[in-house]
Design an enzyme around this catalytic site. Structure first.
Site, PDB file in Angstrom:
ATOM      1  N   GLY A 236       0.839  -1.196   0.000  1.00  0.00           N
ATOM      2  CA  GLY A 236       0.000   0.000   0.000  1.00  0.00           C
ATOM      3  C   GLY A 236       0.873   1.244   0.000  1.00  0.00           C
TER       4      GLY A 236
ATOM      5  CE1 TYR B 175      -3.274 -12.785  -3.568  1.00  0.00           C
ATOM      6  CE2 TYR B 175      -4.012 -13.983  -5.505  1.00  0.00           C
ATOM      7  CZ  TYR B 175      -4.120 -12.907  -4.652  1.00  0.00           C
ATOM      8  OH  TYR B 175      -5.097 -11.952  -4.875  1.00  0.00           O
TER       9      TYR B 175
HETATM   10  N1  NAD Z   1      -6.757  -6.073  -7.857  1.00  0.00           N
HETATM   11  C1  NAD Z   1      -7.159  -7.239  -8.262  1.00  0.00           C
HETATM   12  O1  NAD Z   1      -7.244  -7.473  -9.468  1.00  0.00           O
HETATM   13  C2  NAD Z   1      -7.531  -8.328  -7.270  1.00  0.00           C
HETATM   14  C3  NAD Z   1      -8.012  -9.534  -7.784  1.00  0.00           C
HETATM   15  C4  NAD Z   1      -8.362 -10.544  -6.889  1.00  0.00           C
HETATM   16  C5  NAD Z   1      -8.275 -10.341  -5.525  1.00  0.00           C
HETATM   17  N2  NAD Z   1      -7.803  -9.160  -5.057  1.00  0.00           N
HETATM   18  C6  NAD Z   1      -7.679  -9.029  -3.600  1.00  0.00           C
HETATM   19  O2  NAD Z   1      -8.085  -7.746  -3.171  1.00  0.00           O
HETATM   20  C7  NAD Z   1      -7.264  -7.309  -2.084  1.00  0.00           C
HETATM   21  C8  NAD Z   1      -6.659  -5.957  -2.430  1.00  0.00           C
HETATM   22  O3  NAD Z   1      -5.866  -6.086  -3.598  1.00  0.00           O
HETATM   23  P1  NAD Z   1      -5.163  -4.831  -4.278  1.00  0.00           P
HETATM   24  O4  NAD Z   1      -5.193  -5.067  -5.733  1.00  0.00           O
HETATM   25  O5  NAD Z   1      -5.729  -3.582  -3.727  1.00  0.00           O
HETATM   26  O6  NAD Z   1      -3.661  -5.061  -3.803  1.00  0.00           O
HETATM   27  P2  NAD Z   1      -2.672  -4.071  -3.021  1.00  0.00           P
HETATM   28  O7  NAD Z   1      -1.367  -4.798  -2.908  1.00  0.00           O
HETATM   29  O8  NAD Z   1      -2.676  -2.731  -3.638  1.00  0.00           O
HETATM   30  O9  NAD Z   1      -3.368  -3.954  -1.605  1.00  0.00           O
HETATM   31  C9  NAD Z   1      -3.132  -4.849  -0.551  1.00  0.00           C
HETATM   32  C10 NAD Z   1      -2.968  -4.027   0.718  1.00  0.00           C
HETATM   33  O10 NAD Z   1      -2.770  -4.919   1.821  1.00  0.00           O
HETATM   34  C11 NAD Z   1      -1.692  -4.427   2.608  1.00  0.00           C
HETATM   35  N3  NAD Z   1      -1.075  -5.565   3.296  1.00  0.00           N
HETATM   36  C12 NAD Z   1      -0.379  -6.592   2.750  1.00  0.00           C
HETATM   37  N4  NAD Z   1       0.036  -7.435   3.702  1.00  0.00           N
HETATM   38  C13 NAD Z   1      -0.417  -6.927   4.893  1.00  0.00           C
HETATM   39  C14 NAD Z   1      -0.295  -7.338   6.236  1.00  0.00           C
HETATM   40  N5  NAD Z   1       0.375  -8.454   6.583  1.00  0.00           N
HETATM   41  N6  NAD Z   1      -0.865  -6.570   7.207  1.00  0.00           N
HETATM   42  C15 NAD Z   1      -1.538  -5.429   6.877  1.00  0.00           C
HETATM   43  N7  NAD Z   1      -1.670  -4.990   5.616  1.00  0.00           N
HETATM   44  C16 NAD Z   1      -1.113  -5.738   4.624  1.00  0.00           C
HETATM   45  C17 NAD Z   1      -0.743  -3.780   1.623  1.00  0.00           C
HETATM   46  O11 NAD Z   1       0.150  -2.870   2.214  1.00  0.00           O
HETATM   47  C18 NAD Z   1      -1.746  -3.119   0.664  1.00  0.00           C
HETATM   48  O12 NAD Z   1      -2.093  -1.831   1.100  1.00  0.00           O
HETATM   49  C19 NAD Z   1      -6.211  -8.396  -1.857  1.00  0.00           C
HETATM   50  O13 NAD Z   1      -6.632  -9.211  -0.789  1.00  0.00           O
HETATM   51  C20 NAD Z   1      -6.238  -9.167  -3.151  1.00  0.00           C
HETATM   52  O14 NAD Z   1      -5.879 -10.512  -2.954  1.00  0.00           O
HETATM   53  C21 NAD Z   1      -7.417  -8.156  -5.896  1.00  0.00           C
END
Ligand code: NAD
Length: 308
Positions: free
Chosen positions: A36, A143
């Site tokens: 993030g 993952y």
């Molecule tokens: N963007 C997509 O296409 C997509 C598709 C399927 C699922 N998702 C899911 O949606 C969620 C958000 O994805 P995104 O695309 O915004 O990714 P992103 O990496 O931008 O966001 C993930 C956030 O989680 C935080 N994070 C990671 N590990 C952490 C921890 N141990 N403790 C606290 N915070 C933590 C990161 O700092 C980040 O801000 C995720 O769970 C992801 O698996 C996203």
């Protein structure tokens, strides 16, 4: 309502925080800032209904909240493979901590699951009833299997402890605030094109993906949380299917410039096809994506032009 958004400083999480504040809720954003970025939430820091807490979700936490959206987890392959053991811990222990909190304070809790639970699917498009075809020991498994185990935990807490859960399976989503270096295909192509570099396609480029614009996805997540007809899982994504070659060509057309398309070897376990069956979301949420790919790409390109 008081709402906890884990992963709230990430790409999707920050848009969700925006939306919940617009809807009049109080928002606690919990994030360890691994992937993030503070700039995603900088505009919210002075907001009277917004609070940022820097915390790792694998350590327990306590908040008095009504809703929990669990989004904390690195989502792009280079980031989740950087420390794969930590990725599994984040998914599994993060789910346990969110569910434990939901149980204690009687909150409703939503898990941001993923189309990766379907692995390299043998069924196309993928309905929620498909159990998937996932390699348990590959590079992507931290993952995929972490997210599958989180779903298991959500349903066991629901059956055993009556926790009020929602599970959504998110398919590829793109838009402003994606991390410029996160290695996902849309941001890769846009950044490469804006920097005048060649666009890298893995394999022959005929593998397909579906791309959902972030505003559509957030609408789907909020509707999933608000309804009471099903705990899920519910697929959320755009059923429009594009090859990597088509996406690269459209990006080049919108950005302009002289970049060319180059090919590199396909990474292990890369699915050939991925397309959501969103019949359930259509029926239960009256939801389907509204933003066409070219329009969503334009908005995303405008964002990246400002950043690069
Ligand atoms: N963007 C997509 O296409 C997509 C598709 C399927 C699922 N998702 C899911 O949606 C969620 C958000 O994805 P995104 O695309 O915004 O990714 P992103 O990496 O931008 O966001 C993930 C956030 O989680 C935080 N994070 C990671 N590990 C952490 C921890 N141990 N403790 C606290 N915070 C933590 C990161 O700092 C980040 O801000 C995720 O769970 C992801 O698996 C996203």
């Amino acid at each position: 309502m008081r709402v906890l958004v884990t992963g709230g400083a990430g790409f999707l999480g920050s848009h969700l925080c925006d939306r919940l504040l617009r809807d009049g809720h109080e928002v606690v954003c919990l994030d360890n800032l691994f992937t993030g970025q503070k700039c995603n939430i900088a505009h919210l820091l002075g907001h009277p209904q917004f609070e940022f807490v820097r915390h790792d979700i694998i350590d327990p936490f306590k908040f008095e909240v009504d809703w929990i959206f669990n989004l904390a987890c690195p989502a792009s392959p280079p980031h989740y493979q950087y420390n794969p053991i930590k990725t599994t811990k984040t998914s599994v222990m993060g789910a346990i901590n969110c569910l434990g909190l939901a149980k204690r304070v009687k909150a409703r809790v939503l898990q941001a699951s993923t189309s990766e639970v379907y692995g390299d699917p043998n069924v196309h498009p993928q309905p929620e009833s498909y159990w998937g075809n996932v390699n348990p020991i590959g590079r992507r498994s931290c993952y995929d299997e972490g997210k599958r185990c989180a779903e298991t935990l959500f349903f066991d807490y629901h059956r055993e402890n009556k926790v009020d859960i929602r599970v959504v399976r998110i398919f590829n989503t793109y838009g402003p605030r994606m991390h410029p270096n996160d290695g996902r295909v849309v941001s890769n192509f846009i950044v490469q094109a804006l920097q005048g570099r060649d666009l890298t396609i893995f394999g022959d480029g005929r593998q397909t993906r579906s791309f959902c614009y972030v505003d559509d996805l957030i609408e789907g997540i909020v509707r999933s949380m608000a309804q009471t007809r099903t705990v899920g899982p519910i697929n959320l994504g755009n059923p429009g299917e594009f090859t990597m070659l088509e996406l690269a060509q459209l990006t080049l057309q919108l950005v302009g410039g002289k970049s060319k398309i180059v090919h590199q070897p396909l990474p292990a376990d890369d699915p050939r096809q991925r397309q959501p069956d969103i019949s359930l979301a259509r029926e239960i949420l009256q939801w389907e994506p509204a933003v066409p790919l070219a329009e969503g790409l334009e908005r995303t390109i405008t964002y990246f032009r400002g950043r690069i």
